[in-house]
Write a protein that holds these residues in place. Structure first.
Motif, PDB file in Angstrom:
ATOM      1  N   LEU A   1       3.655 -13.380 -13.363  1.00 31.70           N
ATOM      2  CA  LEU A   1       4.665 -12.534 -14.013  1.00 31.70           C
ATOM      3  C   LEU A   1       4.540 -12.497 -15.523  1.00 31.70           C
ATOM      4  O   LEU A   1       4.788 -11.462 -16.140  1.00 31.70           O
ATOM      5  CB  LEU A   1       6.069 -13.020 -13.620  1.00 31.70           C
ATOM      6  CG  LEU A   1       7.259 -12.219 -14.153  1.00 31.70           C
ATOM      7  CD1 LEU A   1       7.222 -10.789 -13.608  1.00 31.70           C
ATOM      8  CD2 LEU A   1       8.579 -12.889 -13.773  1.00 31.70           C
ATOM      9  N   ALA A   2       4.152 -13.612 -16.120  1.00 36.24           N
ATOM     10  CA  ALA A   2       4.170 -13.722 -17.576  1.00 36.24           C
ATOM     11  C   ALA A   2       2.810 -13.394 -18.172  1.00 36.24           C
ATOM     12  O   ALA A   2       1.765 -13.620 -17.552  1.00 36.24           O
ATOM     13  CB  ALA A   2       4.594 -15.133 -17.990  1.00 36.24           C
ATOM     14  N   HIS A   3       2.856 -12.881 -19.355  1.00 33.92           N
ATOM     15  CA  HIS A   3       1.632 -12.696 -20.159  1.00 33.92           C
ATOM     16  C   HIS A   3       2.057 -12.610 -21.620  1.00 33.92           C
ATOM     17  O   HIS A   3       3.174 -12.201 -21.949  1.00 33.92           O
ATOM     18  CB  HIS A   3       0.839 -11.457 -19.737  1.00 33.92           C
ATOM     19  CG  HIS A   3       1.643 -10.187 -19.760  1.00 33.92           C
ATOM     20  ND1 HIS A   3       1.836  -9.440 -20.894  1.00 33.92           N
ATOM     21  CD2 HIS A   3       2.304  -9.533 -18.771  1.00 33.92           C
ATOM     22  CE1 HIS A   3       2.577  -8.376 -20.618  1.00 33.92           C
ATOM     23  NE2 HIS A   3       2.885  -8.413 -19.327  1.00 33.92           N
ATOM     24  N   GLY A   4       1.155 -13.003 -22.502  1.00 32.71           N
ATOM     25  CA  GLY A   4       1.463 -13.013 -23.926  1.00 32.71           C
ATOM     26  C   GLY A   4       2.509 -14.076 -24.252  1.00 32.71           C
ATOM     27  O   GLY A   4       2.423 -15.235 -23.805  1.00 32.71           O
ATOM     28  N   LEU A   5       3.509 -13.688 -25.032  1.00 34.75           N
ATOM     29  CA  LEU A   5       4.572 -14.612 -25.396  1.00 34.75           C
ATOM     30  C   LEU A   5       5.407 -15.021 -24.191  1.00 34.75           C
ATOM     31  O   LEU A   5       6.072 -16.059 -24.206  1.00 34.75           O
ATOM     32  CB  LEU A   5       5.465 -13.963 -26.468  1.00 34.75           C
ATOM     33  CG  LEU A   5       6.521 -14.858 -27.125  1.00 34.75           C
ATOM     34  CD1 LEU A   5       5.867 -16.048 -27.819  1.00 34.75           C
ATOM     35  CD2 LEU A   5       7.368 -14.055 -28.103  1.00 34.75           C
ATOM     36  N   GLY A   6       5.345 -14.237 -23.129  1.00 36.52           N
ATOM     37  CA  GLY A   6       6.106 -14.566 -21.928  1.00 36.52           C
ATOM     38  C   GLY A   6       5.656 -15.853 -21.265  1.00 36.52           C
ATOM     39  O   GLY A   6       6.430 -16.461 -20.510  1.00 36.52           O
ATOM     40  N   ILE A   7       4.425 -16.301 -21.526  1.00 34.33           N
ATOM     41  CA  ILE A   7       3.954 -17.561 -20.927  1.00 34.33           C
ATOM     42  C   ILE A   7       4.763 -18.737 -21.470  1.00 34.33           C
ATOM     43  O   ILE A   7       5.175 -19.638 -20.719  1.00 34.33           O
ATOM     44  CB  ILE A   7       2.446 -17.741 -21.201  1.00 34.33           C
ATOM     45  CG1 ILE A   7       1.650 -16.615 -20.532  1.00 34.33           C
ATOM     46  CG2 ILE A   7       1.979 -19.115 -20.718  1.00 34.33           C
ATOM     47  CD1 ILE A   7       0.166 -16.682 -20.787  1.00 34.33           C
ATOM     48  N   LEU A   8       4.997 -18.742 -22.797  1.00 38.01           N
ATOM     49  CA  LEU A   8       5.811 -19.802 -23.380  1.00 38.01           C
ATOM     50  C   LEU A   8       7.233 -19.745 -22.843  1.00 38.01           C
ATOM     51  O   LEU A   8       7.826 -20.783 -22.504  1.00 38.01           O
ATOM     52  CB  LEU A   8       5.810 -19.669 -24.907  1.00 38.01           C
ATOM     53  CG  LEU A   8       6.710 -20.657 -25.672  1.00 38.01           C
ATOM     54  CD1 LEU A   8       6.257 -22.098 -25.408  1.00 38.01           C
ATOM     55  CD2 LEU A   8       6.686 -20.356 -27.169  1.00 38.01           C
ATOM     56  N   VAL A   9       7.795 -18.537 -22.749  1.00 42.07           N
ATOM     57  CA  VAL A   9       9.142 -18.395 -22.206  1.00 42.07           C
ATOM     58  C   VAL A   9       9.178 -18.832 -20.749  1.00 42.07           C
ATOM     59  O   VAL A   9      10.182 -19.386 -20.272  1.00 42.07           O
ATOM     60  CB  VAL A   9       9.619 -16.938 -22.368  1.00 42.07           C
ATOM     61  CG1 VAL A   9      10.976 -16.726 -21.688  1.00 42.07           C
ATOM     62  CG2 VAL A   9       9.712 -16.565 -23.844  1.00 42.07           C
ATOM     63  N   ALA A  10       8.068 -18.610 -20.027  1.00 42.66           N
ATOM     64  CA  ALA A  10       8.014 -18.991 -18.615  1.00 42.66           C
ATOM     65  C   ALA A  10       8.174 -20.493 -18.457  1.00 42.66           C
ATOM     66  O   ALA A  10       8.875 -20.967 -17.540  1.00 42.66           O
ATOM     67  CB  ALA A  10       6.707 -18.520 -17.984  1.00 42.66           C
ATOM     68  N   PHE A  11       7.519 -21.280 -19.318  1.00 41.70           N
ATOM     69  CA  PHE A  11       7.663 -22.736 -19.240  1.00 41.70           C
ATOM     70  C   PHE A  11       9.122 -23.140 -19.470  1.00 41.70           C
ATOM     71  O   PHE A  11       9.666 -23.982 -18.743  1.00 41.70           O
ATOM     72  CB  PHE A  11       6.753 -23.404 -20.280  1.00 41.70           C
ATOM     73  CG  PHE A  11       5.323 -23.515 -19.855  1.00 41.70           C
ATOM     74  CD1 PHE A  11       4.910 -24.555 -19.038  1.00 41.70           C
ATOM     75  CD2 PHE A  11       4.395 -22.578 -20.268  1.00 41.70           C
ATOM     76  CE1 PHE A  11       3.592 -24.660 -18.643  1.00 41.70           C
ATOM     77  CE2 PHE A  11       3.068 -22.673 -19.881  1.00 41.70           C
ATOM     78  CZ  PHE A  11       2.666 -23.713 -19.060  1.00 41.70           C
TER      79      PHE A  11
END
Length: 528
Positions: free
Chosen positions: A126-136
């Protein structure tokens, strides 16, 4: 405080590997299951990379994990010492440090780790870019929400779960949860294989789930991945606020539980009333007592409900599938009859030490026949309407009421065979039972699991063979007028089933006459 409780939790996990063999096996199976859940969840979430409804599916998966954390502790109440505040009420501990310690201890173990590792699949799907940090961050908050929610609910319900009604609640929850799981395992794979269930089918399913905490976590990841960082932060802050509110409620509930006296073990009121059928001799007294247990004992009610659920599960593929196979309804009647008789095929172990008192009145074959036939009368009075009603309902759902009538007759005849085998198994395969922490239903004592499995499969095989004449009769009379077919079919089925049950009663009485001392010893080994 947190370090001490975490060390105690780790010590508990180590001791599980050094205790009895069943405990070791349970720990290993639980750890393997947690690893499989983590791997499976990560793989499923990672496959949502190019799926249009990826956020909807992620919301559903996050919500399923939250429901699991909410319900599973109810079954495992008392299994983990950190769940019951009564175990720490006598220690001079302050509430807030205790809450932090309990929260930290709850995050230790295979299942919390499996939740974190499995849900991190959103970093791929689901996540990519800045969303990876938000995913954690979102995954950590999601798991923290699940833990705090579980602890708040269990602490609030501790007095109830420690009581008889709480244990009854845990037993009743087994039926709908088991039915839902069996439905998912049977219907969902078939629907997915036939193309009727695709990821796009979940589009829009989170129209209201998105505003629940699991939905907030999932949509925060999507917002951050699409450049809407402000919305993502707002969702995470709202999720953290929900966790904080639950934490405050948990602190208050725990503080109240630590200073409130436990009254769940108080004696209940005893009603002085005669058994309704006791005037009909030993058979009537046994029937009256057995009937009262059927509606007062939650395990008995759950067993009857499970027998009905089994019948629906056996026909689920036909009801919801593209191809209709009305003959499956007959198979469901066989399963229902077999389970209805198998659940009372160990009344010695289910009665426990009370059977020793009952055995003092069973001085000969005549008394033993009255004992077993009294139980059969009650079982038949409950099972026959259930089997007939469910079979006719299944016939309507499949669109072949004639096959439903045949299945109802097969169920009546099969019940007689099942009761006969249940009486025989009551003597030759009786086994002690016990209640284990983490499971509200009585279980076979250590070393007797094979007896329980033998009763289930033995009853099923015998019923399947015994009902063959009724199945043949139903097929032969399928073209006969209904006014003639129904009396002939049900009359023969009832007479045939009654004859089988009568033979079972007499055979069980002969076998039990010389084994009463042994049966009493088995009953004494039962512990609830």
């Amino acid at each position: 405080m947190a370090r001490l409780l975490v060390e105690l939790k780790v010590r508990m996990l180590r001791n599980a590997m050094r205790s009895s063999t069943p405990a070791q096996i349970s720990f290993i199976i639980s750890t393997i299951a947690a690893a499989l859940v983590a791997i499976g969840t990560f793989w499923v979430l990672a496959q949502l990379r190019s799926v249009p409804a990826s956020v909807d599916l992620t919301t559903v998966i996050f919500s399923i994990f939250a429901i699991g954390w909410l319900l599973c502790p109810i079954f495992a109440f008392g299994l983990d010492g950190t769940l019951d505040p009564a175990t720490i009420a006598l220690y001079p501990l302050r509430t807030r440090p205790l809450v932090v310690g309990l929260l930290a201890a709850s995050a230790v173990g295979a299942w919390p780790a499996a939740n974190v590792l499995g849900l991190l699949g959103v970093t791929v799907g689901l996540a990519h870019g800045l969303g990876i940090l938000v995913a954690f961050i979102a995954v950590v908050l999601q798991v923290l929400f699940c833990i705090v929610l579980a602890r708040f609910v269990i602490t609030s319900m501790a007095r109830l779960l420690r009581s008889r009604r709480g244990k009854d609640l845990a037993i009743f929850l087994i039926v709908p949860i088991g039915a839902a799981l069996e439905f998912l395992f049977q219907v969902v794979p078939r629907a997915a294989a036939s193309g009727g269930l695709t990821p796009e089918s979940f589009a829009g399913v989170d129209s209201w789930l998105r505003w629940l905490p699991p939905g907030l976590a999932a949509h925060a990841i999507q917002d951050a991945s699409t450049g809407q960082l402000g919305n993502a932060v707002a969702r995470l802050v709202l999720l953290a606020a929900v966790i904080a509110v639950l934490g405050v409620l948990w602190v208050r509930s725990l503080a109240r539980a630590l200073v409130t006296a436990d009254t769940t073990t108080g004696s209940s009121r005893v009603r002085n009333a005669a058994l309704p059928l006791a005037r009909y001799g030993l058979r009537g007294a046994v029937a009256a007592r057995f009937l009262r247990y059927q509606y007062r004992e939650p395990a008995s009610l759950a067993n009857w409900a499970i027998a009905v659920v089994v019948m629906f599960i056996c026909s689920a593929s036909t009801i919801f599938g593209q191809q209709k196979h009305p003959g499956v309804i007959v198979a469901s009647a066989v399963f229902g009859a077999a389970f209805a008789g198998a659940y009372r095929a160990n009344t010695v172990g289910q009665a426990g030490p009370a059977f020793v008192l009952e055995a003092t009145a069973l001085s000969g074959r005549r008394e033993l026949r009255a004992y077993y036939s009294g139980q059969d009368i009650v079982s038949a009075a409950i099972a026959i309407p259930l089997l007939i009603g469910v079979s006719l309902i299944l016939g309507v759902l499949v669109g072949d009421l004639t096959e439903g009538v045949t299945a109802a007759a097969v169920g009546v005849a099969g019940l007689g065979a099942s009761l006969a085998m249940g009486n025989i198994f009551n003597v030759v395969l009786a086994y002690p039972m016990q209640k284990r922490a983490g499971n509200p239903m009585p279980q076979p004592a250590q070393g007797y699991s094979g007896h329980a499995a033998g009763i289930i499969f033995g009853s099923l095989a015998c019923v399947a063979v015994a009902v063959i004449p009724i199945i043949i009769l139903g097929n032969l009379t399928s073209g006969v007028l209904v006014a003639i077919r129904l009396p002939v079919l049900f009359g023969c089925a009832a007479a045939y089933g009654f004859g089988l049950a009568w033979l079972g009663v007499r055979a069980a009485a002969v076998a039990a006459e010389g084994k009463l001392p042994e049966l009493c010893q088995i009953a004494m080994r039962t512990s609830f």
